[in-house]
Design an enzyme around this catalytic site. Structure first.
Site, short mmCIF file in Angstrom:
data_model
loop_
_atom_site.label_atom_id
_atom_site.label_comp_id
_atom_site.label_asym_id
_atom_site.label_seq_id
_atom_site.Cartn_x
_atom_site.Cartn_y
_atom_site.Cartn_z
N SER A 290 -47.38 4.41 10.76
CA SER A 290 -48.43 4.67 9.79
C SER A 290 -47.83 4.94 8.41
O SER A 290 -47.01 4.16 7.92
CB SER A 290 -49.30 5.84 10.27
OG SER A 290 -50.46 5.98 9.48
N ASP B 38 -47.02 -0.21 12.79
CA ASP B 38 -48.30 -0.23 12.08
C ASP B 38 -48.20 0.53 10.75
O ASP B 38 -48.98 1.47 10.49
CB ASP B 38 -49.41 0.35 12.95
CG ASP B 38 -50.73 -0.41 12.76
OD1 ASP B 38 -50.69 -1.55 12.28
OD2 ASP B 38 -51.80 0.15 13.09
N HIS C 207 -54.79 1.67 15.66
CA HIS C 207 -53.71 2.25 14.87
C HIS C 207 -53.01 3.42 15.57
O HIS C 207 -51.81 3.63 15.38
CB HIS C 207 -54.28 2.72 13.52
CG HIS C 207 -53.27 3.29 12.59
ND1 HIS C 207 -52.25 2.54 12.04
CD2 HIS C 207 -53.10 4.56 12.11
CE1 HIS C 207 -51.51 3.30 11.25
NE2 HIS C 207 -52.00 4.53 11.28
#
Length: 209
Positions: A36, A63, A138
Site C-alpha cells: 500500500s 499493491d 487491496h
C-alpha cells in the site's frame, strides 16, 4: 487475574515462530518491500528520497499506492507518468490486486487508478515483473482480523484469503531467489505457467533487462 493474564500472554508469545540461532543478515543482498502506502515508501527510499548508507538489491511493491489521485499524490511525489522513468537499475516486482481500484459502495477505493500498481509497473525499468491477483482486494493478503476490519471500507474478494497470502508470499520468495540467489526456476515457472500459483494471476508480465 492479572498474574494469570500475564502468564497467558507469556505462553502465547513463547509459541510465536522465531528465527533459528546464528542467523546473520547479508547486507549485500538486501530487498526492500512494502504494501500500500508502504510500497510507495519503499520505492521512494530506493529512489534516493531519503538518506541511507544501505544499498538495495531489489524492490518489491505489494499493491503500492502513491496517493488519493493523480492530483493528490503522497510526498515525496515519485510518479511522473513517463514510462520507464524510475531511476533504478535494480530488479523490480509489482504485485497488484484487481479489486483494489473498485469502490466499496459510496466509499472510494484504497488503490485508485492512476496512482496504483499499474503506474508503478509502467514507470519501472527492466528487469521488472508484474503480477495481478485479479480476484482479490487491496487488503486481502493481510491477517484475517485485519481483513475483517478493513472489509467494511475496502473492497474484498470472495476467494480464500489464505491462498492469497500464499500466492503473494510465493511470488516474493521466487522473485528474491531469482535476483538475490541466482535461482530463477520458481520465477520462470510462475511467469510461463501462472496456473501453478494458488490464485489466478492475470496478467503476468516479465520484462527482462
Amino acid at each position: 487475574m492479572l498474574r494469570q493474564r500475564r502468564r497467558g500472554v507469556s505462553r502465547r508469545r513463547h509459541r510465536l515462530p522465531v528465527l533459528p540461532d546464528k542467523v546473520e543478515p547479508d547486507f549485500t543482498n538486501l530487498a526492500l518491500a512494502g504494501h500500500s502506502k508502504g510500497g510507495q515508501t519503499a520505492f521512494a527510499l530506493a529512489l534516493g528520497f531519503a538518506e541511507t548508507s544501505l544499498k538495495f538489491s531489489c524492490v518489491i511493491g505489494i499493491d503500492p499506492v502513491a496517493g488519493l489521485s493523480i492530483c493528490d499524490q503522497l510526498k515525496p511525489k515519485i510518479l511522473s507518468y513517463i514510462p520507464r522513468s524510475f531511476g533504478l537499475k535494480i530488479p523490480i516486482a509489482v504485485i497488484g490486486t484487481g479489486l483494489g481500484s473498485k469502490w466499496k459502495g459510496i466509499l472510494p477505493p484504497f488503490a485508485p487508478n492512476g496512482v496504483n500498481h499499474a503506474e508503478f509497473f509502467l514507470e519501472s525499468k527492466p528487469p521488472c515483473c508484474y503480477f495481478l491477483a485479479k480476484d482479490y482486494g487491496h487488503a486481502d493478503m493481510l491477517d484475517d482480523w485485519m481483513i475483517k476490519l478493513t472489509s467494511w471500507v475496502c473492497k474484498s474478494g470472495e476467494g480464500d484469503k489464505e491462498l492469497m497470502r500464499r500466492g503473494v508470499a510465493g511470488i516474493v520468495v521466487a522473485f528474491m531467489r531469482a535476483f538475490l540467489q541466482g535461482d530463477s526456476e520458481d520465477l520462470n515457472a510462475i511467469v510461463k505457467t501462472p496456473g501453478v500459483a494458488p490464485i489466478q494471476l492475470d496478467p503476468v508480465i516479465f520484462v527482462e533487462a
